[in-house]
Design an enzyme around this catalytic site. Structure first.
Site, mmCIF file in Angstrom:
data_model
loop_
_atom_site.group_PDB
_atom_site.id
_atom_site.type_symbol
_atom_site.label_atom_id
_atom_site.label_comp_id
_atom_site.label_asym_id
_atom_site.label_seq_id
_atom_site.Cartn_x
_atom_site.Cartn_y
_atom_site.Cartn_z
ATOM 1 N N LYS A 59 0.852 -1.124 -0.030
ATOM 2 C CA LYS A 59 0.015 0.009 -0.049
ATOM 3 C C LYS A 59 0.834 1.143 -0.031
ATOM 4 C CE LYS A 59 -4.143 1.496 2.331
ATOM 5 N NZ LYS A 59 -5.306 1.180 1.344
HETATM 6 C C1 LIG Z 1 -6.573 0.670 1.097
HETATM 7 C C2 LIG Z 1 -6.720 0.015 -0.253
HETATM 8 C C3 LIG Z 1 -7.711 -0.930 -0.177
HETATM 9 C C4 LIG Z 1 -8.586 -1.763 0.988
HETATM 10 O O1 LIG Z 1 -7.839 -2.325 1.679
HETATM 11 P P1 LIG Z 1 -7.994 -2.263 3.340
HETATM 12 O O2 LIG Z 1 -6.884 -3.006 3.955
HETATM 13 O O3 LIG Z 1 -9.109 -3.223 3.421
HETATM 14 O O4 LIG Z 1 -8.349 -0.876 3.890
HETATM 15 C C5 LIG Z 1 -8.237 -1.704 -1.530
HETATM 16 N N1 LIG Z 1 -7.394 -1.055 -2.629
HETATM 17 C C6 LIG Z 1 -6.464 -0.145 -2.687
HETATM 18 C C7 LIG Z 1 -5.959 0.345 -3.951
HETATM 19 C C8 LIG Z 1 -6.151 0.426 -1.381
HETATM 20 O O5 LIG Z 1 -5.410 1.388 -1.359
#
Ligand SMILES: *Cc1c(COP(=O)(O)O)cnc(C)c1O
Length: 216
Positions: A59
């Site tokens: 992320k």
């Molecule tokens: C944060 C995010 C998600 C969702 O992730 P969680 O861990 O459930 O918050 C999905 N796709 C992308 C591109 C993200 O940045």
């Protein structure tokens, strides 16, 4: 986490590593109506990252430039969200949320290649299987499967579970009672039941999922 500004250059040599935690009262990320009535999305002409272009499981803030291009195009066109396809044209995810569809009582979600392996995605898979006894398949999904789904929803830490009511101007299922796209989804839909189960689980009301929580 980010690298310091001691120097300039892609080698990133001798740069310190910083950790910043931004904490503020988020409040409801989306309106209560969005949770009950869901969103209208546009399929993006911007592709999601490819596994050989970036670390799709990370992320990273750099990935959000791609998300912002896609989301802002959709928002300017009058939609709430965007559905991004992977570089081969299969459904990946929304701008910052994972996507699920229900078809004939089975949940389907894209396999973890281009999409983020979201924590909420994982939670929903476990809740569907273990709390509601619903089969979940992770596989390649086409955009027309979303068009013709019985139900669809998005998942994320901020979004939690949000119904997806319309994609590219095509209404998505929720046929029980056939509510209009701006009316709440039926309480007995799988999406609504997952929303309720998720709320119980994250508040420590389901003993089987209490180990998810860290009491303060
Ligand atoms: C944060 C995010 C998600 C969702 O992730 P969680 O861990 O459930 O918050 C999905 N796709 C992308 C591109 C993200 O940045």
């Amino acid at each position: 986490m980010f690298l310091g500004a001691e120097g300039l250059g892609l080698r990133a040599k001798g740069l310190s590593t910083h950790v910043m935690i931004a904490a503020w009262d988020l409040g409801p990320y989306l309106s209560p109506e969005a949770k009950r009535c869901g969103l209208r999305a546009l399929t993006s002409s911007w592709a999601r990252h490819h596994v050989n272009i970036s670390l799709c499981r990370a992320k990273t803030s750099g990935h959000y430039v791609n998300s912002m291009l896609a989301l802002n195009t959709a928002v300017k066109a009058g939609f709430d969200e965007t559905i991004m396809l992977d570089p081969e044209g299969y459904v990946a995810e929304a701008s910052a949320a994972n996507v699920f569809l229900l078809r004939d009582g089975v949940l389907h979600t894209p396999e973890v290649t281009s999409c983020l392996q979201g924590i909420t995605r994982d939670s929903v898979i476990q809740l569907a299987r273990d709390a509601l006894g619903i089969e979940v398949r992770e596989r390649r999904i086409t955009r027309d499967e979303l068009y013709t789904a019985d139900e669809a929803f998005l998942t994320g830490t901020a979004a939690e579970i949000l119904p997806l009511r319309e994609l590219d101007g095509r209404k998505i299922g929720f046929r029980a009672g056939a509510p209009a796209v701006d009316a709440p989804i039926p309480d007995d839909s799988v999406t609504a039941r997952l929303q309720q189960t998720y709320q119980h689980a994250v508040r420590g009301e389901l003993p089987a999922f209490k180990h998810w929580l860290m009491p303060a």
